[in-house]
Design a protein around this motif. Structure first.
Motif, PDB file in Angstrom:
ATOM      1  N   LEU A   2      13.284  46.602  40.016  1.00 40.92           N
ATOM      2  CA  LEU A   2      13.851  47.483  41.025  1.00 40.92           C
ATOM      3  C   LEU A   2      12.793  48.341  41.705  1.00 40.92           C
ATOM      4  O   LEU A   2      13.057  48.939  42.747  1.00 40.92           O
ATOM      5  CB  LEU A   2      14.947  48.362  40.418  1.00 40.92           C
ATOM      6  CG  LEU A   2      16.184  47.591  39.949  1.00 40.92           C
ATOM      7  CD1 LEU A   2      17.204  48.541  39.325  1.00 40.92           C
ATOM      8  CD2 LEU A   2      16.810  46.807  41.082  1.00 40.92           C
ATOM      9  N   GLY A   3      11.610  48.396  41.149  1.00 39.56           N
ATOM     10  CA  GLY A   3      10.516  49.117  41.781  1.00 39.56           C
ATOM     11  C   GLY A   3       9.876  48.321  42.911  1.00 39.56           C
ATOM     12  O   GLY A   3       9.103  48.872  43.700  1.00 39.56           O
ATOM     13  N   ASP A   9      15.405  44.583  48.532  1.00 42.82           N
ATOM     14  CA  ASP A   9      15.902  44.161  49.849  1.00 42.82           C
ATOM     15  C   ASP A   9      16.587  42.801  49.771  1.00 42.82           C
ATOM     16  O   ASP A   9      17.629  42.574  50.396  1.00 42.82           O
ATOM     17  CB  ASP A   9      14.767  44.113  50.874  1.00 42.82           C
ATOM     18  CG  ASP A   9      14.257  45.490  51.244  1.00 42.82           C
ATOM     19  OD1 ASP A   9      14.963  46.490  50.971  1.00 42.82           O
ATOM     20  OD2 ASP A   9      13.153  45.579  51.815  1.00 42.82           O
ATOM     21  N   LEU A  10      16.019  41.889  48.994  1.00 40.42           N
ATOM     22  CA  LEU A  10      16.610  40.560  48.831  1.00 40.42           C
ATOM     23  C   LEU A  10      17.963  40.644  48.121  1.00 40.42           C
ATOM     24  O   LEU A  10      18.938  40.034  48.549  1.00 40.42           O
ATOM     25  CB  LEU A  10      15.659  39.655  48.046  1.00 40.42           C
ATOM     26  CG  LEU A  10      16.139  38.229  47.802  1.00 40.42           C
ATOM     27  CD1 LEU A  10      16.277  37.488  49.135  1.00 40.42           C
ATOM     28  CD2 LEU A  10      15.183  37.500  46.885  1.00 40.42           C
ATOM     29  N   ILE A  11      18.030  41.428  47.056  1.00 37.28           N
ATOM     30  CA  ILE A  11      19.272  41.576  46.289  1.00 37.28           C
ATOM     31  C   ILE A  11      20.371  42.192  47.145  1.00 37.28           C
ATOM     32  O   ILE A  11      21.536  41.806  47.060  1.00 37.28           O
ATOM     33  CB  ILE A  11      19.028  42.430  45.029  1.00 37.28           C
ATOM     34  CG1 ILE A  11      18.146  41.659  44.042  1.00 37.28           C
ATOM     35  CG2 ILE A  11      20.343  42.827  44.367  1.00 37.28           C
ATOM     36  CD1 ILE A  11      17.608  42.496  42.911  1.00 37.28           C
ATOM     37  N   LEU A  12      20.030  43.124  47.991  1.00 36.60           N
ATOM     38  CA  LEU A  12      21.014  43.810  48.828  1.00 36.60           C
ATOM     39  C   LEU A  12      21.313  43.081  50.130  1.00 36.60           C
ATOM     40  O   LEU A  12      22.186  43.496  50.893  1.00 36.60           O
ATOM     41  CB  LEU A  12      20.548  45.237  49.129  1.00 36.60           C
ATOM     42  CG  LEU A  12      20.418  46.155  47.908  1.00 36.60           C
ATOM     43  CD1 LEU A  12      19.867  47.505  48.318  1.00 36.60           C
ATOM     44  CD2 LEU A  12      21.747  46.290  47.188  1.00 36.60           C
ATOM     45  N   SER A  13      20.636  41.970  50.386  1.00 40.35           N
ATOM     46  CA  SER A  13      20.845  41.234  51.626  1.00 40.35           C
ATOM     47  C   SER A  13      22.160  40.454  51.586  1.00 40.35           C
ATOM     48  O   SER A  13      22.805  40.322  50.552  1.00 40.35           O
ATOM     49  CB  SER A  13      19.689  40.257  51.865  1.00 40.35           C
ATOM     50  OG  SER A  13      19.773  39.172  50.951  1.00 40.35           O
TER      51      SER A  13
END
Length: 70
Positions: A2-3, A9-13
């Motif tokens: 997560l750092g 950004d990829l996970i939240l895309s």
């Protein structure tokens, strides 16, 4: 992990978003009821699509199919 901003950004895309309808039984206050109540169908936007008594299922399906795709 997560750092790392690129991973976050990829996970939240949208690639990992699965937008779907869902349904369940609810009481008169739209609270979950596992044994009794009305069937409530909610869309990906969180808006109620339809709410009906289970015995009205065939009528609801027939009326929804005559409307065409949403």
């Amino acid at each position: 992990m997560l750092g790392n901003k690129a991973y976050v950004d990829l996970i939240l895309s949208d690639m990992f978003a699965h937008k779907t309808y869902y349904m369940g039984l609810v009481d008169e206050n739209n609270r979950v009821n596992f044994y009794d109540g009305q069937v409530r169908v909610v869309g990906p936007d969180g808006q109620q699509l339809v709410k009906y008594r289970p015995e009205d299922y065939l009528n609801v399906v027939a009326s929804m199919s005559s409307r065409g795709p949403t």
